[in-house]
Structures are given as C-alpha cells and as structure tokens.
Write an enzyme that holds these catalytic residues in place. Structure first.
Site, mmCIF file in Angstrom:
data_model
loop_
_atom_site.group_PDB
_atom_site.id
_atom_site.type_symbol
_atom_site.label_atom_id
_atom_site.label_comp_id
_atom_site.label_asym_id
_atom_site.label_seq_id
_atom_site.Cartn_x
_atom_site.Cartn_y
_atom_site.Cartn_z
ATOM 1 N N LYS A 159 0.875 -1.179 0.000
ATOM 2 C CA LYS A 159 0.000 0.000 0.000
ATOM 3 C C LYS A 159 0.913 1.232 0.000
ATOM 4 C CE LYS A 159 -4.296 1.227 2.379
ATOM 5 N NZ LYS A 159 -5.127 1.422 1.213
HETATM 6 N N1 PMP Z 1 -7.892 -1.994 -2.799
HETATM 7 C C1 PMP Z 1 -7.369 -0.780 -2.660
HETATM 8 C C2 PMP Z 1 -6.692 -0.154 -3.823
HETATM 9 C C3 PMP Z 1 -7.471 -0.096 -1.430
HETATM 10 O O1 PMP Z 1 -6.960 1.119 -1.287
HETATM 11 C C4 PMP Z 1 -8.154 -0.721 -0.367
HETATM 12 C C5 PMP Z 1 -8.305 0.014 0.949
HETATM 13 N N2 PMP Z 1 -7.231 -0.229 1.807
HETATM 14 C C6 PMP Z 1 -8.678 -2.002 -0.558
HETATM 15 C C7 PMP Z 1 -8.527 -2.605 -1.790
HETATM 16 C C8 PMP Z 1 -9.369 -2.725 0.559
HETATM 17 O O2 PMP Z 1 -8.433 -3.152 1.514
HETATM 18 P P1 PMP Z 1 -8.818 -3.298 3.059
HETATM 19 O O3 PMP Z 1 -9.996 -4.198 3.116
HETATM 20 O O4 PMP Z 1 -7.618 -3.897 3.668
HETATM 21 O O5 PMP Z 1 -9.105 -1.942 3.559
#
Ligand code: PMP
Length: 308
Positions: A159
């Site tokens: 991320k």
């Molecule tokens: N894809 C992207 C590109 C994101 O930014 C997020 C948010 N973090 C998610 C998927 C979902 O991930 P999570 O369930 O861990 O928040």
C-alpha cells in the site's frame, strides 16, 4: 461527512496536538509518493471502541515497508500499543485510523534512502466512505479507462502512497462521469478492483473475487468476507474474472476498511441483478456488522478492545 479532526496525532513516538503535526515542503514523500500507509477502523462496541483486524493491518504495513525498503524503527507490538493509545487519547467511540510511514526532508534526488523515515498515526471520525445510505442502496459504478499497473510496473501487494495516483485518476474520471466509483481492469483486461476497494461478484450462489495476481491490494476486509462466506457455507472462488461477468452477475459488492461492504447496484448503467442489494450481500453485511458492533461473537478474534 464529519470534518477530519481530532485532538492528537502520534508523530514519531509521541502524541502532538493536531495543528503541530507538520512536515517541511521538501519532504520526499510530497514530491515522489515515497510513503506507505494503512487504513484501519475502530468500531463502537458495548465494551467501548475496538480496533478491527489491528494485527493484520500492521502486518500489511510492515510488508509494504519491506517491499519498499523502508526500515520502521518500531516493533509491531509497539505500534499496536501506539494505535490504541492514540484512539484513547482522542476519546473516539469509533474512528478511522491512518498509519502513515513516509520519507521526510533530506534530499530531492529520486533515491529515497537519504531521507529520514517518519511514522504517524492519525485518527478521526469517518462515516460511510462512498456516501450516505450506500450500504443499504448500493452504488453506481463504471469500468475505468485507466488500468491497474502490470505486475512488473508497481507493487500492488504494498500500500504505497505513489501508487494511489492511479486510483485518483480512476475515481475522478468516474465522478466526472456521474458515477460513485470506478472498477479497474488489470493489464491483461481482467477485472481488478475499485480505486480503494476490492471487488466481489455473486453468480448462482457462488461468491467470486479476482486473485492477488489481478493487481489487487490484498484487502483485509476481502479476507474477512471470504472467511465469513465459508463460515456460512457459501462457496467462494478466487479466479480471473471477465468484465462482462459484472453485467450478468446476480449481485456485486465492494469491500474495504473505509467502504466496509458496499453493494454495487449498476455497472456502466447496467443494473446488477434487479438493481438492489441481493441476499448474499445482505447476509455477509449482517455477519460483518454483527461482529464489528459486538452483537455477534468475535469468533475469529478480529477485535482488539481499546480500553483494557
Ligand atoms: N484496494 C485498494 C486499492 C485499497 O486502497 C483498499 C483500501 N485499503 C482495498 C482494496 C481494501 O483493503 P482493506 O480491506 O484492507 O481496507
């Protein structure tokens, strides 16, 4: 949407007043996106606020740092304590938590390694990410003209701040076109994910979601929803999916920390099913919000109480 505000921000090991959490304009991350971050939610429960999947989010933060070659000077246990301390200090009943690790001021060469690594924890109260009432009504989305990066172009398992320029292109294009959110295809044309959410499709009682190789972020909510579906005896499949699978789906929904479980009611103006959230989406929402609110047993140990 509530104003983004709280009293304290945890900055490199200590709580500072919100206004004092400042960086210099030469901070490397500001110029080149050299940061990694997380998004976590703390939910209101009868025992006070509880952080959802804290361990899993911090594990992903450390993985992002490792991929991006950033050394975090804290242990996951210390950072977990700091998260709880920040939520407590700000007196939230429920909140969004944004850990951010970034390269600060030091050099404006592209090589980030001469720049110090800073760590902050920001918390604030944040309601429904994609708008009021969307958890009940669903959202209208469009397939984006922007694609996710090829596997050797970016590191989608991490991320990383800079990678979110692609998400910004997607969401701005979608909103300019009158949609709430976009869905990207991967470099090969298979379904990938939303600008900040993972994607699920339901057809004939089976829950489908694109695999990690489809340039998706390994979502924590995605993993929980796959687990909940298995718990409920609903078959799940992680497999490459074609765009048109969305047009003939019975149901579709997004998952994410901010978006939680948001039904998708149309794609490219084509209604998904009958255009209303379907029974499997609603069943998974019930289970998810049952656990996060403390109404159902936390059988997978997903909640960390903020107050001991
Ligand atoms: N894809 C992207 C590109 C994101 O930014 C997020 C948010 N973090 C998610 C998927 C979902 O991930 P999570 O369930 O861990 O928040």
């Amino acid at each position: 949407m509530a104003t983004m505000r709280s009293n304290y921000i945890w900055f490199d090991g200590r709580l500072v007043p919100w206004e004092e959490a400042q960086v210099h304009v030469t901070a490397h991350a500001l110029h080149y996106g050299s940061s990694v971050f997380e998004g976590i939610r703390a939910y209101a429960t009868p025992r006070g606020p509880a952080v959802f999947c804290l361990r899993e989010h911090l594990a992903r933060l450390y993985a992002s740092c490792k991929i991006f070659r950033m050394d975090l000077p804290y242990s996951p246990e210390d950072l977990a304590k700091a998260v709880l301390e920040t939520v407590r200090a700000n007196g939230h009943a429920a909140c969004y938590i944004r850990p951010l690790v970034f390269r600060g001021a030091g050099s404006l060469g592209v090589d980030p390694r001469a720049c110090p690594v800073h760590t902050v924890l920001i918390t604030f109260e944040w309601g429904s990410y994609l708008g009021e009432g969307v958890l009940e009504k669903g959202v209208d989305v469009a397939v984006s003209s922007w694609r996710r990066a090829a596997p050797d172009t970016a590191a989608t398992m991490a991320k990383i701040g800079g990678q979110y320029v692609n998400s910004q292109f997607m969401v701005v294009e979608a909103r300019e076109g009158g949609f709430t959110e976009a869905i990207a295809l991967d470099a090969y044309g298979y379904l990938s994910e939303g600008s900040g959410e993972n994607l699920f499709v339901v057809k004939d009682g089976v829950v489908y979601t694109p695999p990690l190789a489809a340039a998706i972020l390994p979502g924590i909510t995605r993993r929980c929803v796959l687990q909940l579906a298995r718990d409920l005896g609903i078959p799940v499949q992680e497999q490459p999916l074609l765009r048109e699978a969305l047009y003939v789906a019975d149901e579709a929904f997004f998952t994410g920390t901010a978006a939680e479980i948001t039904p998708i009611r149309s794609v490219d103006r084509i209604p998904v099913g009958d255009g209303r959230p379907g029974p499997i989406t609603k069943r998974l929402q019930e289970e998810f919000f049952g656990i996060t609110s403390g109404r159902l047993e936390d059988r997978h140990g997903w909640l960390t109480p903020v107050n001991p």
